[in-house]
Design a protein around this motif. Structure first.
Motif, mmCIF file in Angstrom:
data_model
loop_
_atom_site.group_PDB
_atom_site.id
_atom_site.type_symbol
_atom_site.label_atom_id
_atom_site.label_comp_id
_atom_site.label_asym_id
_atom_site.label_seq_id
_atom_site.Cartn_x
_atom_site.Cartn_y
_atom_site.Cartn_z
ATOM 1 N N LEU A 1 68.993 -16.597 -15.005
ATOM 2 C CA LEU A 1 68.139 -17.231 -13.680
ATOM 3 C C LEU A 1 69.256 -17.462 -12.992
ATOM 4 N N GLN A 2 70.227 -17.984 -13.184
ATOM 5 C CA GLN A 2 71.457 -18.346 -12.100
ATOM 6 C C GLN A 2 71.659 -17.176 -11.474
ATOM 7 N N ASN A 3 71.891 -15.836 -12.124
ATOM 8 C CA ASN A 3 72.613 -14.873 -11.625
ATOM 9 C C ASN A 3 71.481 -13.982 -10.921
ATOM 10 N N VAL A 4 70.251 -14.053 -11.305
ATOM 11 C CA VAL A 4 69.308 -13.374 -10.552
ATOM 12 C C VAL A 4 68.949 -14.176 -9.129
ATOM 13 N N LEU A 5 69.127 -15.299 -9.329
ATOM 14 C CA LEU A 5 68.777 -16.216 -8.055
ATOM 15 C C LEU A 5 69.949 -16.015 -6.987
ATOM 16 N N SER A 6 71.046 -15.715 -7.447
ATOM 17 C CA SER A 6 72.214 -15.418 -6.785
ATOM 18 C C SER A 6 72.151 -14.075 -6.043
ATOM 19 N N GLY A 7 71.494 -13.163 -6.688
ATOM 20 C CA GLY A 7 71.708 -11.687 -6.424
ATOM 21 C C GLY A 7 72.655 -10.951 -7.304
ATOM 22 N N ALA A 8 73.362 -11.535 -7.951
ATOM 23 C CA ALA A 8 74.475 -11.022 -8.758
ATOM 24 C C ALA A 8 73.679 -10.042 -9.833
ATOM 25 N N TRP A 9 72.623 -10.334 -10.208
ATOM 26 C CA TRP A 9 72.168 -9.449 -11.540
ATOM 27 C C TRP A 9 70.716 -9.171 -10.743
ATOM 28 N N THR A 10 70.128 -8.242 -11.210
ATOM 29 C CA THR A 10 68.635 -7.638 -10.832
ATOM 30 C C THR A 10 67.688 -7.355 -12.062
ATOM 31 N N LEU A 11 66.529 -7.489 -11.717
ATOM 32 C CA LEU A 11 65.772 -7.324 -12.820
ATOM 33 C C LEU A 11 64.518 -6.065 -12.212
ATOM 34 N N ASP A 12 64.202 -5.491 -13.526
ATOM 35 C CA ASP A 12 63.069 -4.306 -13.129
ATOM 36 C C ASP A 12 61.978 -4.682 -13.544
ATOM 37 N N TRP A 13 60.993 -5.150 -12.704
ATOM 38 C CA TRP A 13 59.643 -5.604 -12.709
ATOM 39 C C TRP A 13 58.643 -4.676 -13.440
ATOM 40 N N SER A 14 59.097 -3.665 -14.118
ATOM 41 C CA SER A 14 58.274 -2.857 -14.457
ATOM 42 C C SER A 14 57.723 -2.884 -15.759
ATOM 43 N N GLY A 15 58.257 -3.822 -16.476
ATOM 44 C CA GLY A 15 57.766 -4.355 -17.914
ATOM 45 C C GLY A 15 57.791 -3.521 -18.647
ATOM 46 N N THR A 16 58.864 -2.769 -18.755
ATOM 47 C CA THR A 16 59.496 -1.905 -19.754
ATOM 48 C C THR A 16 60.866 -2.279 -20.063
#
Length: 198
Positions: free
Chosen positions: A176-191
């Motif tokens: 969560l910390q890395n997603v919120l900082s923009g360091a890590w991204t998520l693919d919201w495709s659900g796959t």
């Protein structure tokens, strides 16, 4: 990283030690890289999921649940084990609904963690969920837990202070910390990526 053949152990035989309602414990005899034999006792596990549920206001769906081995109530993200033949996302949807009453419009696979590599083969898949809508919980018989929401700052503070010691929740807080900082991204495709899909 290079070859790891000089580190690998070769299974030779297996003895079943315990086959309970939840735990399955075995003792494997293995051949070591040196050629000698040794034994390895560990728990076989069907796998599990953890869900980081993100409410529209930015708060997170959390739980408080008593964990008998530690004799303490723990703060955790919703989680649960895979049923036989169940896919990871299907399990995440089911566990979120059963434990919290929430359904999610969007899902993103984050990664995996192996919480107890010295004595279990358990793998936990980490899912993010957003676009949550509230409904009725469907707790299992004998399951008791409180559902509440917390801000990411509150979560980080609890991790720092030791109020949260559950390893999957600590790893979820890292994600969560890395997603919120923009360091890590998520693919919201659900796959899930083919390399990790079960």
């Amino acid at each position: 990283m290079g070859s790891d053949t000089h580190l690998r152990e070769v299974p030779v035989a297996r003895t079943e030690l315990l086959k309970g309602h939840f735990l399955h414990v075995v003792r494997d005899t293995v051949q070591l890289p040196s050629g000698r034999e040794a034994t390895r006792e560990y728990v076989l596990h069907p796998g599990a999921v953890m869900v980081i549920g993100w409410l529209d206001d930015g708060r997170l769906v959390m739980e408080r649940q008593y964990r008998h081995p530690l004799r303490e109530v723990m703060v955790e993200f919703p989680a649960g084990k895979l049923d036989a033949g169940e896919g990871s996302l299907a399990c995440a949807r089911r566990e979120l609904l059963e434990e919290t009453g929430y359904s999610a419009r969007e899902w993103a696979f984050a990664g995996r963690l192996a919480p107890t590599i010295a004595y279990s083969d358990e793998i936990i898949d980490i899912w993010f969920a957003r676009g949550l809508s509230a409904g009725e919980r469907q707790l299992d018989e004998g399951e008791f837990l409180d559902v509440f929401s917390a801000t990411p700052d509150e979560l980080q503070a609890w991790c720092r202070s030791g109020a949260i010691i559950d390893c999957k929740t600590l790893v979820g807080a890292l994600w969560l910390q890395n997603v919120l900082s923009g360091a890590w991204t998520l693919d919201w495709s659900g796959t899930m990526p083919p390399a990790v899909a079960r």
